[in-house]
Write an enzyme that holds these catalytic residues in place. Sequence first.
Site, PDB file in Angstrom:
ATOM      1  N   TYR A  92     -19.035  27.712  42.680  1.00 13.65           N
ATOM      2  CA  TYR A  92     -19.940  28.955  42.014  1.00 13.65           C
ATOM      3  C   TYR A  92     -20.896  28.457  40.700  1.00 13.65           C
ATOM      4  O   TYR A  92     -22.225  28.364  40.514  1.00 13.65           O
ATOM      5  CB  TYR A  92     -18.738  29.520  41.589  1.00 13.65           C
ATOM      6  CG  TYR A  92     -18.411  30.293  42.264  1.00 13.65           C
ATOM      7  CD1 TYR A  92     -18.773  31.271  43.085  1.00 13.65           C
ATOM      8  CD2 TYR A  92     -16.799  30.646  42.429  1.00 13.65           C
ATOM      9  CE1 TYR A  92     -18.033  32.484  43.907  1.00 13.65           C
ATOM     10  CE2 TYR A  92     -15.727  31.184  42.836  1.00 13.65           C
ATOM     11  CZ  TYR A  92     -16.286  31.976  43.569  1.00 13.65           C
ATOM     12  OH  TYR A  92     -16.313  32.807  44.719  1.00 13.65           O
ATOM     13  N   GLY A  93     -20.483  26.857  40.275  1.00  8.15           N
ATOM     14  CA  GLY A  93     -20.976  26.177  39.040  1.00  8.15           C
ATOM     15  C   GLY A  93     -22.556  26.255  39.627  1.00  8.15           C
ATOM     16  O   GLY A  93     -23.460  26.574  38.866  1.00  8.15           O
ATOM     17  N   THR A  94     -22.218  25.492  40.603  1.00  8.31           N
ATOM     18  CA  THR A  94     -23.458  25.007  40.967  1.00  8.31           C
ATOM     19  C   THR A  94     -24.518  26.246  42.211  1.00  8.31           C
ATOM     20  O   THR A  94     -25.952  25.875  42.010  1.00  8.31           O
ATOM     21  CB  THR A  94     -23.262  24.073  42.459  1.00  8.31           C
ATOM     22  OG1 THR A  94     -22.089  22.805  41.502  1.00  8.31           O
ATOM     23  CG2 THR A  94     -24.124  23.410  43.047  1.00  8.31           C
TER      24      THR A  94
ATOM     25  N   VAL B 215     -20.922  17.828  30.452  1.00  9.17           N
ATOM     26  CA  VAL B 215     -22.256  16.915  30.872  1.00  9.17           C
ATOM     27  C   VAL B 215     -22.516  16.267  32.183  1.00  9.17           C
ATOM     28  O   VAL B 215     -23.137  15.900  33.114  1.00  9.17           O
ATOM     29  CB  VAL B 215     -22.288  15.934  29.525  1.00  9.17           C
ATOM     30  CG1 VAL B 215     -23.156  14.462  30.262  1.00  9.17           C
ATOM     31  CG2 VAL B 215     -22.393  15.583  28.213  1.00  9.17           C
ATOM     32  N   GLY B 216     -20.803  16.221  33.060  1.00 13.88           N
ATOM     33  CA  GLY B 216     -20.692  15.822  33.758  1.00 13.88           C
ATOM     34  C   GLY B 216     -21.147  16.145  35.158  1.00 13.88           C
ATOM     35  O   GLY B 216     -21.718  16.796  35.612  1.00 13.88           O
TER      36      GLY B 216
ATOM     37  N   GLU C 278     -34.171  28.182  27.660  1.00 17.23           N
ATOM     38  CA  GLU C 278     -33.081  27.026  27.103  1.00 17.23           C
ATOM     39  C   GLU C 278     -31.514  28.193  27.934  1.00 17.23           C
ATOM     40  O   GLU C 278     -31.113  29.248  27.090  1.00 17.23           O
ATOM     41  CB  GLU C 278     -33.049  27.895  25.137  1.00 17.23           C
ATOM     42  CG  GLU C 278     -31.934  26.524  24.871  1.00 17.23           C
ATOM     43  CD  GLU C 278     -31.266  27.285  23.286  1.00 17.23           C
ATOM     44  OE1 GLU C 278     -32.404  27.951  22.720  1.00 17.23           O
ATOM     45  OE2 GLU C 278     -30.400  26.841  22.247  1.00 17.23           O
TER      46      GLU C 278
HETATM   47  C1  LIG Z   1     -24.833  24.634  27.183  1.00 21.61           C
HETATM   48  C2  LIG Z   1     -22.814  24.989  27.743  1.00 21.61           C
HETATM   49  O1  LIG Z   1     -22.629  26.249  27.865  1.00 21.61           O
HETATM   50  S1  LIG Z   1     -21.995  23.574  27.344  1.00 21.61           S
HETATM   51  C3  LIG Z   1     -20.530  24.189  27.921  1.00 21.61           C
HETATM   52  C4  LIG Z   1     -20.101  24.663  30.141  1.00 21.61           C
HETATM   53  N1  LIG Z   1     -19.290  25.382  30.270  1.00 21.61           N
HETATM   54  C5  LIG Z   1     -17.695  24.551  29.877  1.00 21.61           C
HETATM   55  O2  LIG Z   1     -17.589  23.261  29.810  1.00 21.61           O
HETATM   56  C6  LIG Z   1     -16.740  25.853  29.908  1.00 21.61           C
HETATM   57  C7  LIG Z   1     -15.623  25.769  31.080  1.00 21.61           C
HETATM   58  N2  LIG Z   1     -16.391  25.433  32.500  1.00 21.61           N
HETATM   59  C8  LIG Z   1     -16.756  25.888  33.403  1.00 21.61           C
HETATM   60  O3  LIG Z   1     -16.958  27.416  32.859  1.00 21.61           O
HETATM   61  C9  LIG Z   1     -17.015  25.535  34.411  1.00 21.61           C
HETATM   62  O4  LIG Z   1     -16.049  24.416  34.957  1.00 21.61           O
HETATM   63  C10 LIG Z   1     -18.511  24.838  34.954  1.00 21.61           C
HETATM   64  C11 LIG Z   1     -19.238  26.309  34.240  1.00 21.61           C
HETATM   65  C12 LIG Z   1     -18.615  23.630  33.604  1.00 21.61           C
HETATM   66  C13 LIG Z   1     -18.699  23.977  36.019  1.00 21.61           C
HETATM   67  O5  LIG Z   1     -18.701  25.290  36.898  1.00 21.61           O
HETATM   68  P1  LIG Z   1     -17.749  24.840  38.282  1.00 21.61           P
HETATM   69  O6  LIG Z   1     -17.854  26.060  38.710  1.00 21.61           O
HETATM   70  O7  LIG Z   1     -16.943  24.557  37.965  1.00 21.61           O
HETATM   71  O8  LIG Z   1     -18.592  23.583  38.730  1.00 21.61           O
HETATM   72  P2  LIG Z   1     -18.999  23.384  40.731  1.00 21.61           P
HETATM   73  O9  LIG Z   1     -17.693  24.449  41.281  1.00 21.61           O
HETATM   74  O10 LIG Z   1     -19.825  23.596  41.254  1.00 21.61           O
HETATM   75  O11 LIG Z   1     -19.230  21.420  40.265  1.00 21.61           O
HETATM   76  C14 LIG Z   1     -19.508  20.929  40.145  1.00 21.61           C
HETATM   77  C15 LIG Z   1     -19.379  19.589  40.463  1.00 21.61           C
HETATM   78  O12 LIG Z   1     -19.467  19.530  38.619  1.00 21.61           O
HETATM   79  C16 LIG Z   1     -18.121  19.013  38.457  1.00 21.61           C
HETATM   80  N3  LIG Z   1     -17.797  19.422  37.361  1.00 21.61           N
HETATM   81  C17 LIG Z   1     -17.235  20.327  37.222  1.00 21.61           C
HETATM   82  N4  LIG Z   1     -16.963  20.983  35.801  1.00 21.61           N
HETATM   83  C18 LIG Z   1     -17.525  19.175  35.540  1.00 21.61           C
HETATM   84  C19 LIG Z   1     -16.779  19.183  33.914  1.00 21.61           C
HETATM   85  N5  LIG Z   1     -16.337  19.596  32.902  1.00 21.61           N
HETATM   86  N6  LIG Z   1     -17.040  17.390  34.114  1.00 21.61           N
HETATM   87  C20 LIG Z   1     -17.768  16.959  34.805  1.00 21.61           C
HETATM   88  N7  LIG Z   1     -18.097  17.494  36.214  1.00 21.61           N
HETATM   89  C21 LIG Z   1     -17.680  18.770  36.281  1.00 21.61           C
HETATM   90  C22 LIG Z   1     -17.257  19.331  39.657  1.00 21.61           C
HETATM   91  O13 LIG Z   1     -16.085  18.117  40.537  1.00 21.61           O
HETATM   92  C23 LIG Z   1     -18.183  18.989  41.155  1.00 21.61           C
HETATM   93  O14 LIG Z   1     -18.863  18.029  41.282  1.00 21.61           O
HETATM   94  P3  LIG Z   1     -18.996  17.657  43.310  1.00 21.61           P
HETATM   95  O15 LIG Z   1     -20.004  18.143  43.293  1.00 21.61           O
HETATM   96  O16 LIG Z   1     -19.345  15.891  42.793  1.00 21.61           O
HETATM   97  O17 LIG Z   1     -17.854  17.773  43.423  1.00 21.61           O
END
Ligand SMILES: CC(=O)SCCNC(=O)CCNC(=O)[C@H](O)C(C)(C)COP(=O)(O)OP(=O)(O)OC[C@H]1O[C@@H](n2cnc3c(N)ncnc32)[C@H](O)[C@@H]1OP(=O)(O)O
Length: 572
Positions: free
Chosen positions: A288-290, A318-319, A273
């Site tokens: 980084y997230g990916t 969700v995206g 989980e």
């Molecule tokens: C269970 C939970 O914790 S839910 C809460 C998730 N955390 C958050 O919302 C905290 C704020 N957001 C973040 O910390 C970050 O944006 C994360 C963790 C959601 C994503 O990490 P990133 O390093 O920004 O993601 P990364 O750069 O690898 O993006 C991967 C893809 O997802 C997309 N993406 C990133 N964040 C989002 C989002 N919030 N909504 C939709 N798409 C997104 C990017 O555009 C990218 O798309 P692409 O591959 O077509 O270019």
Amino acid sequence: MDLTAPLRSQASQSPSPSHSATSSIRKRKLLPDDHAPPPPPIPSSLSDALTSNDDLDSVSAAAADSESLSLSQSQSQHVGADEEEVEEECDGSSMRTFTASRLGNTKVKTVNSIKVEPTEVGKDGDPAPATGNSGLGVVVVKEDTVKNIFTENIQTSGAYSAREENLKRETQEKFNPASIRPGDQVASGMKYSHYEEAGRLKFVCVSNDGIDEHMVWLIGLKIIFGRQLPNMPKEYIVRLLMDRNHKSVMVIRRNHVVGGITYRPYVSQKFGEIAFCAITGDEQVKGYGTRLMNHLKQHARDVDGLTHFLTYADNNAVGYFVKQGFTKEIHLEKERWQGYIKDYDGGILMECKIDLKLPYTDLSTMIRRQRQVIDEKIRELSNCHIVYTGIDFQKKEAGIPKKIINVEDLPGLMVVKLTIEEAGWTPDQWGHSRFNSGDSASNQKSWTAFMRSLLKAMNDHPDAWPFKEPVDARDVPDYYDIIKDPMDLKTMSKRVESEQYYVTFEMFVADARRMFENARTYNSPETIYYKCASRHGALALNWKPISRAKFNRVSNQVSRPSIDILLHLELG
Ligand SMILES: CC(=O)SCCNC(=O)CCNC(=O)[C@H](O)C(C)(C)COP(=O)(O)OP(=O)(O)OC[C@H]1O[C@@H](n2cnc3c(N)ncnc32)[C@H](O)[C@@H]1OP(=O)(O)O
């Protein structure tokens, strides 16, 4: 330690621009996990310090404040946006106990920020690998790669691969046996621990194991979660982060936490989980997230033996989860997960199946190989990869080339010709009604005479006057803004007389049609020009390509073929 989730506090945290989560914790069930390994011993001073959120805050803050634990400034790293929070939360006292008993010779210095230095320093001043690693993965990537994530390689490999490739390219992966502990489930040949050589970016997976460096990282991650998940009570974040049933996969750049994912593996149920996932504010959407998720999947599969992940994703994330392979449809049998995971209001339950074979941390190589295979197959089947030199001539008036080139002499065309002939086609069948094949000289003369006759008839038509010359831009200034492909009888005549331009009848008809269509495009229906085009063009607009046999009949039997005769032929 009480691990019961508190009800969601809507307290003091201010929302981050990148995260407007509305999720709230409704209840949390943490069933006893018989399979969880016993936690490692933890010194009393630290366990005392970690029993509450405040204590942790003070631990991190005091680390930031501790002048006595100095380190050369050149090696100090900033925590950026998290600095303020650290300062706000500093109370200093617990940290002194913590540092005295736990950090030993770990050197920490701050200039308004946390600065972290590991216990050992590599020969070039870069941090050396932690020898007390918990047996979890550490992968290192050179920092320079980050700025190039989007810029290189995109043409050849696609954006996703380019990002992954660039992060990986600089990775100096070396197996570090010291990091594997007895009992770790490491598949043979798996490289689970890698350490930094020249790079400054690493991926680690740690839990609350009492190791100094890991604790500092966990505190760094806690600060990021606190900022990026503002609706999560900080106490709750701390409890899960420090709960020894939870693990945190983190990306660390220059010993500074950039982001992480905290998850709980339910080993007996073979699923995990994801509790929290966040990247620090100024490093989001850089890949980084990916990369983090890919490391998590590989680790969870190969070390924890998991097959699935579940998470309550915040609506606004969700995206991101969809792009990481999560779906809203839950395929995992309910009995495997129900009652195990925490429920969150406002979040969407999502699932990801972990593939048994995918090289998650090296997807770019896999994608590159797949592209290679497909590319080689295409090369086998076609010649579209061959690029020929261009044709060396300049266009003249009316599009007639200055230098006459036989169509068959065009570079690359012979390849097409061979293919066509091999397929059983004859040169006569190229195009619909090619004029100049066979005994070309006499044929060409016939075709030219034929088109000349058609043009004469068109010129003699009472409605021909608007079409005899090109439209003069001085009379109609905006004409060429609207009509991009002009045509007129004079230009057609030049093309006919060149004996080079109209190599098919369709080309001749296309010019005639365009001439009339242009008039009806530019002019409104009530104008004389529009009416002339409609009346005069009625025939041309109905012309269809005629077969060679029909042409032979016309040219052999009719000395002066007229439009009427052609029309008759067509209708007949
Ligand atoms: C269970 C939970 O914790 S839910 C809460 C998730 N955390 C958050 O919302 C905290 C704020 N957001 C973040 O910390 C970050 O944006 C994360 C963790 C959601 C994503 O990490 P990133 O390093 O920004 O993601 P990364 O750069 O690898 O993006 C991967 C893809 O997802 C997309 N993406 C990133 N964040 C989002 C989002 N919030 N909504 C939709 N798409 C997104 C990017 O555009 C990218 O798309 P692409 O591959 O077509 O270019």
